[in-house]
Design a protein around this motif. Structure first.
Motif, short mmCIF file in Angstrom:
data_model
loop_
_atom_site.label_atom_id
_atom_site.label_comp_id
_atom_site.label_asym_id
_atom_site.label_seq_id
_atom_site.Cartn_x
_atom_site.Cartn_y
_atom_site.Cartn_z
N SER A 12 12.81 -14.92 3.15
CA SER A 12 12.82 -16.31 2.67
C SER A 12 14.25 -16.74 2.38
O SER A 12 15.15 -15.90 2.19
N ALA A 13 14.45 -18.04 2.34
CA ALA A 13 15.78 -18.56 2.00
C ALA A 13 16.19 -18.11 0.61
O ALA A 13 17.36 -17.80 0.36
N ARG A 14 15.24 -18.06 -0.32
CA ARG A 14 15.55 -17.63 -1.68
C ARG A 14 16.04 -16.18 -1.70
O ARG A 14 17.04 -15.86 -2.37
N LYS A 15 15.36 -15.30 -0.97
CA LYS A 15 15.78 -13.90 -0.93
C LYS A 15 17.15 -13.75 -0.26
O LYS A 15 17.97 -12.94 -0.69
N LEU A 16 17.37 -14.54 0.78
CA LEU A 16 18.67 -14.47 1.44
C LEU A 16 19.77 -14.94 0.51
O LEU A 16 20.84 -14.33 0.42
N ALA A 17 19.52 -16.03 -0.22
CA ALA A 17 20.52 -16.53 -1.17
C ALA A 17 20.84 -15.49 -2.23
O ALA A 17 22.01 -15.27 -2.58
N ASP A 18 19.80 -14.81 -2.72
CA ASP A 18 20.02 -13.76 -3.72
C ASP A 18 20.86 -12.63 -3.14
O ASP A 18 21.76 -12.09 -3.81
N ALA A 19 20.56 -12.25 -1.90
CA ALA A 19 21.30 -11.16 -1.26
C ALA A 19 22.77 -11.54 -1.06
O ALA A 19 23.67 -10.73 -1.32
N LEU A 20 23.03 -12.77 -0.64
CA LEU A 20 24.41 -13.20 -0.43
C LEU A 20 25.17 -13.27 -1.75
O LEU A 20 26.34 -12.89 -1.83
N GLY A 23 26.41 -9.94 -2.97
CA GLY A 23 27.43 -9.28 -2.15
C GLY A 23 26.87 -8.31 -1.14
O GLY A 23 27.62 -7.53 -0.55
N ALA A 24 25.54 -8.36 -0.92
CA ALA A 24 24.94 -7.46 0.06
C ALA A 24 25.52 -7.72 1.44
O ALA A 24 25.86 -8.85 1.78
N GLN A 25 25.63 -6.67 2.23
CA GLN A 25 26.20 -6.79 3.57
C GLN A 25 25.12 -7.27 4.54
O GLN A 25 24.46 -6.48 5.21
N VAL A 26 24.94 -8.57 4.57
CA VAL A 26 23.94 -9.20 5.44
C VAL A 26 24.68 -9.98 6.52
O VAL A 26 25.57 -10.76 6.22
N VAL A 27 24.30 -9.76 7.77
CA VAL A 27 24.87 -10.52 8.88
C VAL A 27 23.92 -11.67 9.19
O VAL A 27 22.75 -11.45 9.52
N VAL A 28 24.41 -12.90 9.06
CA VAL A 28 23.59 -14.09 9.30
C VAL A 28 24.01 -14.70 10.63
O VAL A 28 25.20 -14.95 10.87
#
Length: 292
Positions: A12-20, A23-28
């Protein structure tokens, strides 16, 4: 049909926002293909995108060289895809989130291609850019520099069907046609229209509500007739919309094989049978009335 280990295929957008934020290493990755975005699909991306997101051109990055029998959207070459993954900053253990601005199938084809190439953790963003905006997510105009990822492409990490295998599966298991119902029905008087005999129609658009993958109960009901343990495969017009079917079934723990060439490749061989009408078999090409 082979069960697959439970694995998140969406976020979800909410989970992605929390991850970003953490500082989680997420490639978008924003995948661009749709019309109406200016002279180049990347124009809208440059005007404002998810923070840190990299632009992926559907045609340049996710489609390989076309041949007379490949269909509209053949798979990319492994070496070229590996170079791109590394430039996007993808490592073998990266979490990758893919999204688009309009058509979910563009993002699910990216999801499928990266998973086929061996990237283990790839997720479709519920609602795409609109979903991000709905939670008040900020947009960014900074373009990230080229990454230095280390991903190693391992083609074949998701199952494929050849034309012959798709034809057999339509008779022995469950082959799902993800095109719109009208395309599936075809016209008995028009050459090259219709469906693979034995295939069942479940349009890929039925997997989504407002760009979000439907919940497990709704998807289970949608695919109930095809969840009996037999093998499942999917195709569409050019191997794009059918990836929504693969994603939907994967969210239920069901592995479905993709026929990448799909209808655009099937009809390149005039000896392959074609059925028309609303039923899986319908009327085959041999039964069509002659032009005279």
């Amino acid at each position: 049909m082979r069960p697959v280990p439970a694995k998140a295929v969406t976020t979800s957008a909410r989970k992605l926002a929390d991850a970003l934020r953490s500082g989680a290493q997420v490639v978008v990755l924003e995948v661009g293909r749709e019309a109406g975005e200016g002279p180049e699909p990347r124009n809208s991306y440059l005007a404002g995108h998810l923070p840190g997101a990299r632009f992926v051109s559907f045609e340049e990055d996710l489609v390989g060289p076309r041949t007379g029998s490949s269909g509209n959207s053949p798979l990319p070459r492994a070496s070229g895809l590996q170079d791109r993954l590394r430039r996007w900053g993808v490592d073998d253990d990266s979490t990758v989130v893919v999204h688009t601005r309009q058509n979910p199938a563009v993002a699910t084809r990216a999801w499928w291609t990266l998973r086929w190439a061996g990237v283990e953790d790839v997720r479709y963003l519920h609602g795409g850019l609109s979903g991000w905006r709905r939670i008040g997510g900020a947009l960014d105009t900074d373009v990230p520099p080229p990454g230095a990822g280390s991903a190693t492409v391992r083609p074949g990490s998701l199952p494929l069907l050849t034309a012959e295998e798709a034809g057999r599966l339509a008779a022995s298991g469950h082959l799902i046609d993800a095109r719109a119902a009208q395309a599936y029905r075809g016209d008995p008087d028009r050459t090259g229209t219709g469906h693979i005999p034995g295939a069942h129609s479940i349009p890929g658009a039925d997997n989504f509500t407002g760009g979000e993958l439907r919940d497990a109960a709704a998807l289970t009901a949608l695919y109930a007739a095809h969840l009996d343990g037999d093998e499942v495969g999917a195709y569409c017009g050019g191997g794009v919309s059918a990836t929504t079917t693969v994603l939907a079934l994967a969210s239920l723990g069901v592995e479905a094989a993709l026929y990448p060439g799909s209808w655009s490749a099937w009809i390149t061989d005039p000896t392959r049978p074609i059925a028309t009408g609303a039923r899986p078999c319908g009327r085959t090409a041999a039964e069509r009335p002659s032009a005279g």
